[in-house]
Design an enzyme around this catalytic site. Structure first.
Site, PDB file in Angstrom:
ATOM      1  N   TYR A  67      13.408  34.127 -18.090  1.00 51.24           N
ATOM      2  CA  TYR A  67      13.571  34.174 -16.564  1.00 51.24           C
ATOM      3  C   TYR A  67      14.060  35.184 -15.943  1.00 51.24           C
ATOM      4  CZ  TYR A  67      12.769  28.757 -16.604  1.00 51.24           C
ATOM      5  OH  TYR A  67      12.312  27.390 -17.080  1.00 51.24           O
ATOM      6  N   SER A 213       8.064  21.739 -12.578  1.00 49.75           N
ATOM      7  CA  SER A 213       6.339  21.646 -12.724  1.00 49.75           C
ATOM      8  C   SER A 213       6.173  20.270 -11.905  1.00 49.75           C
ATOM      9  CB  SER A 213       5.272  22.268 -13.230  1.00 49.75           C
ATOM     10  OG  SER A 213       5.381  23.465 -13.174  1.00 49.75           O
ATOM     11  N   PRO A 214       7.330  19.549 -11.239  1.00 48.13           N
ATOM     12  CA  PRO A 214       6.819  18.573 -10.385  1.00 48.13           C
ATOM     13  C   PRO A 214       6.120  18.317  -9.230  1.00 48.13           C
ATOM     14  CG  PRO A 214       8.900  18.773 -10.025  1.00 48.13           C
ATOM     15  CD  PRO A 214       8.684  20.407 -10.961  1.00 48.13           C
ATOM     16  N   GLN A 217       3.563  23.646  -9.031  1.00 46.23           N
ATOM     17  CA  GLN A 217       2.916  24.822  -8.160  1.00 46.23           C
ATOM     18  C   GLN A 217       3.228  24.520  -7.339  1.00 46.23           C
ATOM     19  OE1 GLN A 217       1.534  26.916 -11.062  1.00 46.23           O
ATOM     20  NE2 GLN A 217       3.192  26.790 -12.951  1.00 46.23           N
ATOM     21  N   GLY A 218       3.189  23.650  -5.523  1.00 46.43           N
ATOM     22  CA  GLY A 218       3.507  23.553  -4.961  1.00 46.43           C
ATOM     23  C   GLY A 218       1.858  22.762  -4.350  1.00 46.43           C
ATOM     24  N   LEU A 220       1.097  19.688  -4.409  1.00 39.35           N
ATOM     25  CA  LEU A 220       1.661  18.594  -4.362  1.00 39.35           C
ATOM     26  C   LEU A 220       1.946  18.846  -2.696  1.00 39.35           C
ATOM     27  CD1 LEU A 220       2.447  16.862  -7.367  1.00 39.35           C
ATOM     28  CD2 LEU A 220       0.808  16.342  -5.310  1.00 39.35           C
ATOM     29  N   THR A 221       2.435  19.492  -2.714  1.00 32.76           N
ATOM     30  CA  THR A 221       2.601  19.809  -1.272  1.00 32.76           C
ATOM     31  C   THR A 221       1.500  19.138   0.411  1.00 32.76           C
ATOM     32  OG1 THR A 221       1.933  22.352  -0.540  1.00 32.76           O
ATOM     33  CG2 THR A 221       4.245  21.892  -1.984  1.00 32.76           C
ATOM     34  N   GLY A 222       0.563  18.748  -0.529  1.00 31.87           N
ATOM     35  CA  GLY A 222      -0.607  19.012   0.628  1.00 31.87           C
ATOM     36  C   GLY A 222      -0.856  20.266   1.391  1.00 31.87           C
TER      37      GLY A 222
END
Length: 327
Positions: A67, A213-214, A217-218, A220-222
Site C-alpha cells: 500500500y 472489500s466487505p 468498494q462502496g 453496498l452503501t446503496g
C-alpha cells in the site's frame, strides 16, 4: 434492540479484537501501483479517520507493504501518534508482498516494516498472496523465526485457498505456532469462500476470516443504486468496473432494497446492515476491514458494531444475497 457486538478472539489466540477493523489501503498517498486506486488523502484527514475509528470502539488496523510502498504504514503510525495512542493500546496488522520474492526476504525486510510502523509493533504479519518464488513451507518457516525472535506476535495469510491454509497451519503447528487468520475477499455480493472450502477450513481449524472489500468498494452503501449517475464520479480503476454499471446495479438492487427495508428497525444504514451480516452470520469466525476515505465513513463503519441482526433477518438477507449470486 439487540446488544452491541463484543470483541472476539483472533483465531485460536488469546487476543480479542473489535469485529470491525479499519482497512488502510486508502492511506497509500497515491504512491505505487495499487496506491493509485484511491484519491490522495491529506494527513489531517487520515488522522481524523483514525481518531473517529478509535473513539467508536475499533481497536485494530490493517495495512500492507504494497500500500504505497510503505506510505500507508507510515501514515497510520503518524496518525496514531497524533492521536496520542501508545504502543500496545492498538493492534496492528501488516502484510509482506511475496510476488517475485523468496521467503528469505521475509526476514531481510522485517526491519523496514518495523521502521515504517514505529513505534508500534507488528502484531499480525500476513503473507499477502500465495504466489512467491519459495514454497509455503519456506514462507512459514521464515514467519515462525520472526515469532521466535519477537519481531511479530501472530502469523496470518491472505488470499490462500483451503488447501494452502491447511499447509500453512500444519507447518506452523510444528513450531507450536498458530495460523490465526486468512484475509480474503468476502461480502454479501461475493460469497465464494462459502463454496470453495475456505470458510469450512477456517471454522474447523479456528482460523479467523478477515473480510476485505466487505462493502464491495462502496457498492453496498446503496449510494449507486439510489443515484446510478454517481458512478460517473468514480476515480481510478473503480470507474471501469462492471459492478457499477447500470445493468449490474439493477441486478443487485433487490439486495439493497432488503437492507434498506431494515434500516428503520435497527436505526442503521444500508452499509452498517451489510457489515453486520458479515460479522454475525458465522458466529465469531469473521472480522471485516472496511476502509474509509472520509470521517463519516469511519463513523458509519464503527456503527455496525452497535447492534446485532436477529436470526430471521440474517436469513432474509442470506436468501436474497444467494439468489443474486446464482443469477
Amino acid at each position: 434492540m439487540t446488544m452491541p457486538i463484543s470483541r472476539r478472539p483472533l483465531g485460536n489466540s488469546d487476543t480479542f479484537l473489535s469485529a470491525i477493523g479499519l482497512g488502510c489501503w486508502q492511506f497509500s498517498l497515491g504512491k505505487g501501483l495499487v496506491g493509485k486506486f484511491w484519491d490522495v488523502l491529506d494527513k489531517e484527514c487520515i488522522q481524523e479517520i483514525v481518531d473517529e475509528s478509535l473513539q467508536n470502539g475499533i481497536n485494530w488496523f490493517d495495512t500492507a507493504e504494497i500500500y504505497g510502498r510503505g506510505e500507508s504504514e507510515r501514515a497510520l503510525s503518524q496518525a496514531l501518534l497524533a492521536n496520542g495512542c501508545q504502543p500496545g493500546e492498538v493492534f496492528i496488522a501488516s502484510k509482506w508482498w511475496p510476488i517475485g520474492r523468496r521467503a528469505s526476504h521475509i526476514l531481510s525486510s522485517i526491519q523496514e516494516r518495523q521502521e515504517c510502523l514505529a513505534p508500534y509493533p507488528i502484531d499480525l504479519y500476513q503473507i499477502h498472496q500465495p504466489y512467491a518464488f519459495s514454497s509455503i513451507r519456506s514462507q512459514m518457516d521464515a514467519m515462525a523465526k520472526l515469532v521466535e525472535k519477537g519481531a511479530i506476535r501472530y502469523v496470518g495469510v491472505s488470499n490462500f485457498n483451503a488447501k494452502q491454509m491447511r499447509i500453512a497451519h500444519q507447518i506452523l503447528s510444528k513450531y507450536g505456532i498458530k495460523l490465526v487468520s486468512n484475509q480474503v475477499k468476502y461480502s454479501l455480493l461475493d460469497r465464494r469462500i462459502e463454496r470453495n472450502g475456505i470458510m469450512d477450513v477456517a471454522k474447523e481449524l479456528k482460523i479467523s476470516i478477515i473480510a476485505y472489500s466487505p462493502l464491495e468498494q462502496g457498492l453496498l452503501t446503496g449510494r449507486f443504486h439510489e443515484n446510478p449517475s454517481a458512478s460517473t464520479t468514480l476515480s481510478g480503476p473503480r470507474k471501469f468496473q462492471g459492478k457499477f454499471k447500470r445493468q449490474n446495479l439493477l441486478t443487485t438492487k433487490p439486495l439493497i432494497d432488503v437492507l434498506r427495508s431494515l434500516t428503520e428497525k435497527y436505526q442503521a444504514t444500508v452499509s452498517q446492515l451489510a457489515l453486520n451480516w458479515l460479522i454475525t452470520a458465522h458466529g465469531e469466525t469473521v472480522l471485516a476491514i472496511p476502509g474509509a476515505s472520509k470521517v463519516k465513513q469511519a463513523r458509519d463503519n464503527a456503527g455496525s458494531l452497535q447492534f446485532q441482526l436477529e436470526p430471521d433477518d440474517i436469513e432474509k438477507i442470506d436468501k436474497i444475497s444467494k439468489s443474486i449470486q446464482n443469477r
